[in-house]
Enzyme design. Structure first.
Site, PDB file in Angstrom:
ATOM      1  CG  ASP A 453      -0.092   0.567   3.353  1.00 21.06           C
ATOM      2  OD1 ASP A 453       0.327  -0.556   3.011  1.00 21.06           O
ATOM      3  OD2 ASP A 453       0.060   1.578   2.646  1.00 21.06           O
ATOM      4  CD  GLU A 456       4.017  -5.239   4.429  1.00 20.73           C
ATOM      5  OE1 GLU A 456       2.986  -5.276   3.757  1.00 20.73           O
ATOM      6  OE2 GLU A 456       4.581  -4.166   4.771  1.00 20.73           O
ATOM      7  CG  ASP A 519       3.165  -0.710  -3.146  1.00 21.04           C
ATOM      8  OD1 ASP A 519       1.956  -0.543  -2.898  1.00 21.04           O
ATOM      9  OD2 ASP A 519       4.066  -0.306  -2.397  1.00 21.04           O
TER      10      ASP A 519
END
Length: 802
Positions: A453, A456, A519
């Site tokens: 995950d 960024e 998401d």
């Protein structure tokens, strides 16, 4: 990033220099390139060469059908690194030639003379003189060009900074005029033809056709209902038969028919520009060449194609909860292939420390062994590259110098996400080895796959171990992160057995599958955004893609949304049920319907829908696994847009609510409560999966209404579709006990190659004869066969005529 104010003027506080002339043309010493000196005003006499800026342009080829253009205003300036490219060795390039007209004294002669580099069918040509010109063509047809005022260098003064973004001397304005990275930008415009459409740029959640959009290649955690992206790729392709890769790891800004409605403009900070034009002419051929250049996706293990279930994100779970989910799926006859532990397998405030929270997971090795042996599951665990200061890894990383530091030498930290977290510096080989060892320990405990995950949120004003230019690392960081973890899995489980579930990526990330869509909202709009993102990422060199079935955001998805999403999600390469605050097990949605007074109709419940489409996907594994080998072999994605599969059909260019699942299956998800759906069938004969209806289409739109247990799913004519109805797992010998369905309405022959993970391989062939349709297996093995979805017949001797 826009620099101009309308057609004639620049934006305030922007000074522009443009290439105005191809002044000298010279053939490179290697005979496989040429150079252009392009002054920023026309030179008519010697005095005109004084006080004059120029662009140094080099045109070369790294591979057949690919032209590279490197341009610089000042050669002494720092250059942002590009991506690793698989370049053909000099001397092996019998596909390249440079031809000139008017050659003399080492330079191409008078105005009007020209130089052309030809690589395969692709040509790049510059004509000496004014105005500036660079044309790309193939087989006598112009693909795109840079003409006139199109190659530029832009200087910004301090007044262009915006005080609302105090992150450096130069800010980003609301109109997108500049980032804080530099006071100088280089840009070029490549022309668009009338009706030419543009695709790609990674995982973008807006419309699939990118014309009219401003796209910034700068990975951000922005959700799916925004213009930001988790996987920003500076690559696009168009309906005119070519692709473009901007070879820059930093911030690349695209204006796609927006600043100039006749062109795609791309700009980068600094004095230099590097890009490659990649010829097709078909989208699949473009992706073939592009992925050969930047790296092909690895093959993924067969088990990964089955259904994944997760603990979800902020839910409260322990071993008892997990077992209730796993046993609940089995009790309801919904085959499960993988179970994923999300964040809270580790203790709060300590992510990522690779330590199981012993309050809830005591003897984890025994637990994982039981899940493997007794339940037949594969296990995935969540990690990220951020180390909370309360975890053991933070102190260890700080002591050994493995964390990213600020210019003053302190460890960079933030409270955003985990308290006092630091960031692993993957430019340090020792830090990579250290992190990889932590991953390997987790894998050896019984974990098969890793969800990587984040990646960024990479700071700008930090110092990297290897001295990397600070802004070039924002996008590139995720590649080093995912590459490190992927290598660890390969080293423990073997090549071809590695599987990530990664959120962020840049160019190169396609080599480390699988990636999922971030998401998304738990709405029909969120579902549509997700599909658009999947079409864009698979049009950008990524072969595999997934998303959160039911949507991630939202307290509790509407059961109707969930059920429609289940059908969509299980007709893709990888399928995972995952959410935020609420578990995504299907029976919860049936309970919600009951509480809301909705009558549960047999066959239409969430449990029924999940069972049906899970088993449908498992039955398709002979087809799906073979399709899943194509990204590694040729760069063709498992899921592809209608444009990629039918580039010659103009109606397919804009379609972003349907897709092809491999070469043979057309899928049109339902995005409505009513079950109404409208979609397009390209020309040809199509057979409905659920009803057996045959349609001979000339290219037609259809309107239908579907219950939750169906959706538009059509088989393309010319297909030999190999399945195994009743399969309960994605792992089996795909050529054994096979059902071969033949669709030959408009063709005389077709075949399907079926290859299993074990190496077992067989070809099933079908051809028209005077007696009917003969179907055979290449090695004489028995199978069952049928014409379309008609009567099933045994072929005990490996051959039968239907």
């Amino acid at each position: 990033m826009k620099f101009t104010n309308g057609y004639w003027m620049n934006r305030p506080h922007v000074e522009a220099l443009y290439a105005r002339q191809a002044y000298t043309l010279g053939v490179g010493a290697d005979g496989e390139s040429f150079d252009v000196l392009a002054p920023t005003r026309e030179v008519k006499g010697r005095n005109d060469t004084l006080n004059l800026g120029t662009f140094e342009v080099r045109v070369s080829t790294p591979a057949e059908g690919v032209v590279r253009v490197q341009s610089a205003h000042w050669l002494g300036a720092d250059v942002t690194p590009g991506f690793p490219l698989n370049v053909d060795k000099p001397g092996d390039r019998d596909y390249v030639s440079v031809t000139t007209e008017g050659n003399g004294d080492g330079e191409v002669g008078e105005d009007g003379a020209r130089v052309t580099l030809k690589t395969g069918d692709l040509e790049a040509t510059v004509v000496k003189g004014s105005p500036w010109n660079l044309t790309f063509s193939a087989n006598g047809r112009t693909l795109t060009s840079s003409q006139g005022k199109s190659l530029g260098r832009f200087q910004l003064d301090e007044l262009s900074a915006v005080t609302t973004q105090p992150v450096g001397e130069f800010g980003v304005s609301k109109d997108g005029s500049a980032y804080d990275e530099s006071d100088v930008f280089s840009a070029i415009q490549l022309s668009l033809g009338v009706g030419e459409t543009v695709y790609g740029f990674g995982e973008r959640f807006g419309t699939y056709v990118k014309n009219g959009q401003t796209i910034d290649v700068w990975n951000q955690d922005g959700g799916t209902a925004s213009e930001q992206g988790y996987k920003d790729i500076p690559f696009y392709m168009t309906s005119n038969g070519y692709g473009v890769l901007v070879n820059n790891r930093g911030h690349v800004s695209f204006e796609v028919g927006s600043e100039n409605t006749d062109a795609v403009q791309f700009s980068v900070p600094g004095e230099a520009l590097d890009f490659l034009v990649i010829y097709g002419p078909t989208p699949k051929e473009i992706l073939n060449r592009y992925t050969a250049l930047v790296g092909r996706p690895a093959n993924v293990p067969a088990w990964s194609y089955g259904l994944w279930l997760t603990t979800s994100f902020t839910t409260k779970y322990d071993e008892k909860t997990i077992n209730s989910f796993i046993d609940g799926m089995a009790e309801r006859d919904i085959p499960l292939s993988a179970f994923h532990y999300d964040c809270f397998w580790m203790r709060e405030f300590q992510w990522t420390d690779f330590e199981w929270d012993k309050r809830f997971f005591g003897d984890i090795e025994s637990t994982l062994e039981r899940l493997h042996k007794d339940k037949g599951l594969h296990i995935c665990a969540w990690i990220n590259p951020y180390l909370g200061q309360r975890g053991k890894m933070f102190a260890e990383g700080k002591e050994k110098g493995y964390l990213v530091r600020k210019p003053n030498g302190e460890v960079w930290q933030t409270d955003m996400w985990q308290a006092g977290m630091g960031l692993v510096d993957f430019t340090n080989p020792d830090a990579r080895a250290w992190f990889k060892d932590k991953v390997k320990t987790l894998l050896k405990q019984g974990v098969d796959a890793i969800k990587t995950d984040f990646g960024e949120r990479i700071p700008r004003d930090v110092v990297w171990f290897d001295g990397s230019e600070k802004l070039s690392m924002h996008n590139w960081y995720t590649e080093l992160y995912n590459q490190t973890v992927f290598e660890a899995i390969e080293e423990v489980h073997g090549v071809g057995r590695a599987c990530l579930f990664a959120r962020s990526a840049t160019v190169g990330g396609q080599q480390h599958p699988v990636h999922w869509g971030g998401d998304c909202e738990s709405t029909f709009n969120g579902m549509a955004q997700t599909l658009r993102a999947g079409l864009s990422i698979t049009s950008s060199g990524f072969g595999f893609w997934s998303h959160d079935i039911g949507g991630f955001e939202g307290a509790f998805p509407d059961p109707a949304v969930y059920k429609r999403w289940v059908a969509f999600g299980l007709l893709g390469s990888h399928s995972r049920m995952h959410g935020s605050t609420v578990y995504r097990v299907p029976w919860l949605f049936d309970e919600a319907d009951e509480k809301n007074g909705v009558k549960l109709v047999p066959g239409q419940t969430a449990v029924d829908v999940a069972r049906e489409f899970t088993k449908l996907k498992l039955s398709l594994m002979p087809y799906l696994y073979e399709t899943g080998l194509q990204p590694h072999r040729a760069g063709t994605p498992v899921m592809r847009s209608m444009f990629v599969e039918f580039p010659d059909d103009p109606a397919c260019r804009t379609l972003d609510r349907q897709y092809m699942f491999g070469p043979s299956l057309l899928v049109a998800p339902v995005f409505s409560y009513s079950g109404d759906v409208e979609y397009y069938l390209p020309a040809g004969v199509w057979t409905n999966w659920f009803t057996g209806e045959k349609v001979e289409s000339a290219g037609q739109w259809r309107k239908e209404n579907h219950g939750y247990d169906t959706l538009p799913l059509w088989v393309r004519d010319g297909s030999v579709l190999v399945t195994r109805p009743g399969a309960e797992t994605p792992e089996y010998e795909y050529g054994r006990d096979a059902l071969v369905s033949v669709f030959l309405d408009g063709v005389d022959s077709a075949e399907a190659v079926v290859e299993s993970e074990s190496g077992d391989k067989v070809t099933f062939s079908a051809r028209r004869t005077a007696d009917g349709v003969e179907v055979s297996s290449s090695d004489g093995r028995p199978f069952r066969a049928r014409l379309g979805f008609g009567e099933i017949v045994e072929a005990a001797d490996g051959k039968i005529t239907l």
